[in-house]
Design an enzyme around this catalytic site. Structure first.
Site, PDB file in Angstrom:
ATOM      1  N   ILE A 157      20.755   4.802 -58.916  1.00 14.07           N
ATOM      2  CA  ILE A 157      20.280   3.944 -60.005  1.00 14.07           C
ATOM      3  C   ILE A 157      20.605   4.564 -61.356  1.00 14.07           C
ATOM      4  O   ILE A 157      21.087   3.878 -62.267  1.00 14.07           O
ATOM      5  CB  ILE A 157      18.773   3.659 -59.868  1.00 14.07           C
ATOM      6  CG1 ILE A 157      18.514   2.858 -58.589  1.00 14.07           C
ATOM      7  CG2 ILE A 157      18.253   2.892 -61.086  1.00 14.07           C
ATOM      8  CD1 ILE A 157      17.035   2.673 -58.263  1.00 14.07           C
ATOM      9  N   CYS A 235      11.200   2.357 -64.834  1.00 13.87           N
ATOM     10  CA  CYS A 235      11.393   1.386 -63.746  1.00 13.87           C
ATOM     11  C   CYS A 235      11.387   2.095 -62.397  1.00 13.87           C
ATOM     12  O   CYS A 235      11.878   1.548 -61.405  1.00 13.87           O
ATOM     13  CB  CYS A 235      12.719   0.643 -63.925  1.00 13.87           C
ATOM     14  SG  CYS A 235      12.708  -0.591 -65.233  1.00 13.87           S
ATOM     15  N   ARG A 237       8.580   4.881 -60.854  1.00 19.91           N
ATOM     16  CA  ARG A 237       7.249   4.894 -60.254  1.00 19.91           C
ATOM     17  C   ARG A 237       6.213   5.212 -61.323  1.00 19.91           C
ATOM     18  O   ARG A 237       6.426   6.067 -62.182  1.00 19.91           O
ATOM     19  CB  ARG A 237       7.162   5.943 -59.127  1.00 19.91           C
ATOM     20  CG  ARG A 237       7.809   5.500 -57.813  1.00 19.91           C
ATOM     21  CD  ARG A 237       7.030   4.367 -57.172  1.00 19.91           C
ATOM     22  NE  ARG A 237       7.581   3.942 -55.889  1.00 19.91           N
ATOM     23  CZ  ARG A 237       8.460   2.962 -55.742  1.00 19.91           C
ATOM     24  NH1 ARG A 237       8.917   2.326 -56.819  1.00 19.91           N
ATOM     25  NH2 ARG A 237       8.886   2.606 -54.542  1.00 19.91           N
ATOM     26  N   GLU A 266      -1.356  -0.974 -59.025  1.00 17.90           N
ATOM     27  CA  GLU A 266      -0.775  -2.282 -59.318  1.00 17.90           C
ATOM     28  C   GLU A 266      -1.592  -3.373 -58.631  1.00 17.90           C
ATOM     29  O   GLU A 266      -1.758  -3.331 -57.417  1.00 17.90           O
ATOM     30  CB  GLU A 266       0.690  -2.320 -58.867  1.00 17.90           C
ATOM     31  CG  GLU A 266       1.554  -1.310 -59.649  1.00 17.90           C
ATOM     32  CD  GLU A 266       3.015  -1.306 -59.228  1.00 17.90           C
ATOM     33  OE1 GLU A 266       3.354  -1.906 -58.175  1.00 17.90           O
ATOM     34  OE2 GLU A 266       3.825  -0.698 -59.945  1.00 17.90           O
ATOM     35  N   HIS A 286       6.285  -4.965 -61.921  1.00 18.58           N
ATOM     36  CA  HIS A 286       7.128  -4.300 -60.916  1.00 18.58           C
ATOM     37  C   HIS A 286       8.251  -5.244 -60.430  1.00 18.58           C
ATOM     38  O   HIS A 286       8.321  -5.619 -59.267  1.00 18.58           O
ATOM     39  CB  HIS A 286       6.294  -3.831 -59.725  1.00 18.58           C
ATOM     40  CG  HIS A 286       6.948  -2.721 -58.942  1.00 18.58           C
ATOM     41  ND1 HIS A 286       6.236  -1.777 -58.255  1.00 18.58           N
ATOM     42  CD2 HIS A 286       8.257  -2.420 -58.744  1.00 18.58           C
ATOM     43  CE1 HIS A 286       7.071  -0.940 -57.655  1.00 18.58           C
ATOM     44  NE2 HIS A 286       8.307  -1.323 -57.941  1.00 18.58           N
ATOM     45  N   LEU A 287       9.136  -5.570 -61.369  1.00 19.23           N
ATOM     46  CA  LEU A 287      10.204  -6.535 -61.087  1.00 19.23           C
ATOM     47  C   LEU A 287      11.566  -5.889 -60.804  1.00 19.23           C
ATOM     48  O   LEU A 287      12.551  -6.594 -60.626  1.00 19.23           O
ATOM     49  CB  LEU A 287      10.357  -7.498 -62.281  1.00 19.23           C
ATOM     50  CG  LEU A 287       9.146  -8.358 -62.618  1.00 19.23           C
ATOM     51  CD1 LEU A 287       9.458  -9.241 -63.820  1.00 19.23           C
ATOM     52  CD2 LEU A 287       8.725  -9.202 -61.427  1.00 19.23           C
ATOM     53  N   ALA A 289      13.160  -4.587 -58.327  1.00 22.13           N
ATOM     54  CA  ALA A 289      13.917  -5.061 -57.159  1.00 22.13           C
ATOM     55  C   ALA A 289      13.674  -6.540 -56.882  1.00 22.13           C
ATOM     56  O   ALA A 289      14.104  -7.051 -55.845  1.00 22.13           O
ATOM     57  CB  ALA A 289      13.543  -4.241 -55.929  1.00 22.13           C
TER      58      ALA A 289
END
Length: 325
Positions: A157, A235, A237, A266, A286-287, A289
């Site tokens: 990533i 993005c 954790r 969350e 938490h978008l 993925a």
């Protein structure tokens, strides 16, 4: 390698149906049961050799113990395995596998979305327009061009984030405890020691797992070493950026803004809820993925990996392989 005795698999957490189809085509019996309670999962697992989850199901030591001796593999349709007790699984000789590259592009794109949103106040400007306002001066932004992005974590990533930020004309530098600088320089990211990075940063983005050395690694001491107004993006954790330090830095102006896609709890509560609602924060649920393509890809990959493991043709994706030997 010899095949494993995997014949029946349970799929949870709304994993794409293609996962079930791939495993059935590979000769496995598969049941898909979404939104199971802990008690239901504990009772059901005695009948299964394999389990596939996303992030919602917490595969704890208690759940693994309830499975008895049947469970042979837990597949995570995604990258992070912090919802799986890997130590407990290893002790029971249960393979834990993930799909480390399947959501790479989606997570990298979401990171860039937050960079741009912070630079151009996109979310706040949109909310203002929807409230009936027209206030151009209030949302004066800055360019990414010519700015320096510090990337912590230069795996799949981190690499893709770097390539995209370079397309905006950003200078990319970073740090990775495992990937050598000779490798990261090939994609335009020279490495520095952590202490030498902070003062250079206009933006900091983290792409590391949440483990003891990374918990709270972006803290007050780091913010104090940065330029006034540094912006941070997470993005990866929740917990990598220390919440109290971030809130303090936002309030005193040392941090000019934060893009947060992840939280320790969350939905966020307490100080994390305060951060999510802060005027200098762009927050998302938490978008990283959450794209059609990424969810299809993780489902396809984890299904294929379990089939291959059951046939003894591959151990791809198994993160605790040494414990199984």
């Amino acid at each position: 390698m010899a095949g494993t005795s995997i014949k029946k698999v349970l799929v949870t957490d709304n994993v794409s149906p293609c996962c079930k189809q791939i495993m059935e085509k590979g000769g496995l019996t598969v049941d898909q049961k979404d939104k199971m309670t802990k008690e239901e999962l504990c009772a059901a697992l005695k009948e299964y050799d394999g389990l596939v989850v996303r992030s919602a199901t917490k595969v704890t030591a208690e759940i693994l113990a309830a499975a008895g001796d049947c469970l042979k593999v837990v597949g995570r349709a995604g990258t992070g395995v912090d919802n799986i007790d890997v130590k407990a699984a290893s002790e029971k000789k249960i393979a834990v596998m993930n799909t480390p590259t399947a959501n790479t592009v989606s997570a990298a794109e979401q990171t860039c979305v937050l960079f741009l949103s912070l630079a151009r106040h996109t979310a706040a400007a949109d909310a203002s327009m929807k409230a009936g306002n027209w206030d151009r001066k209030k949302f004066m932004g800055t360019e990414l061009f010519g700015k320096t992005a510090v990337i912590i974590g230069l795996g799949h990533i981190g690499r893709e984030v770097a390539l995209r930020l370079q397309a905006f004309g950003m200078k990319t530098i970073g740090y990775d405890a495992l990937v050598p600088s000779s490798e990261t320089e090939k994609f335009g990211v020279p490495q520095f020691s952590l202490d030498d990075l902070w003062a250079q940063a206009d933006y900091i983005t983290v792409h590391v797992p949440l483990i003891p050395p990374t918990r709270g690694m972006i803290n007050k001491a780091v913010f104090d070493k940065c330029k006034k107004g540094v912006r941070v993006v997470n993005c990866a954790r929740g917990g990598i950026i220390d919440n109290a330090s971030l809130l303090e830095a936002l309030e005193n102006g040392q941090c000019g803004g934060a893009g947060l896609d992840v939280f320790e709890v969350e939905p966020p509560t307490g100080i994390e809820e305060t951060l999510a609602k802060h005027s200098k924060v762009v927050a998302c649920p938490h978008l990283g993925a959450s794209t059609t393509e990424a969810q299809l890809r993780v489902a396809e990959e984890i299904g294929a990996q379990i089939v291959d493991y059951s046939k003894g043709t591959s151990t791809k994706g198994i993160i605790n392989l040494k414990a199984l030997q």
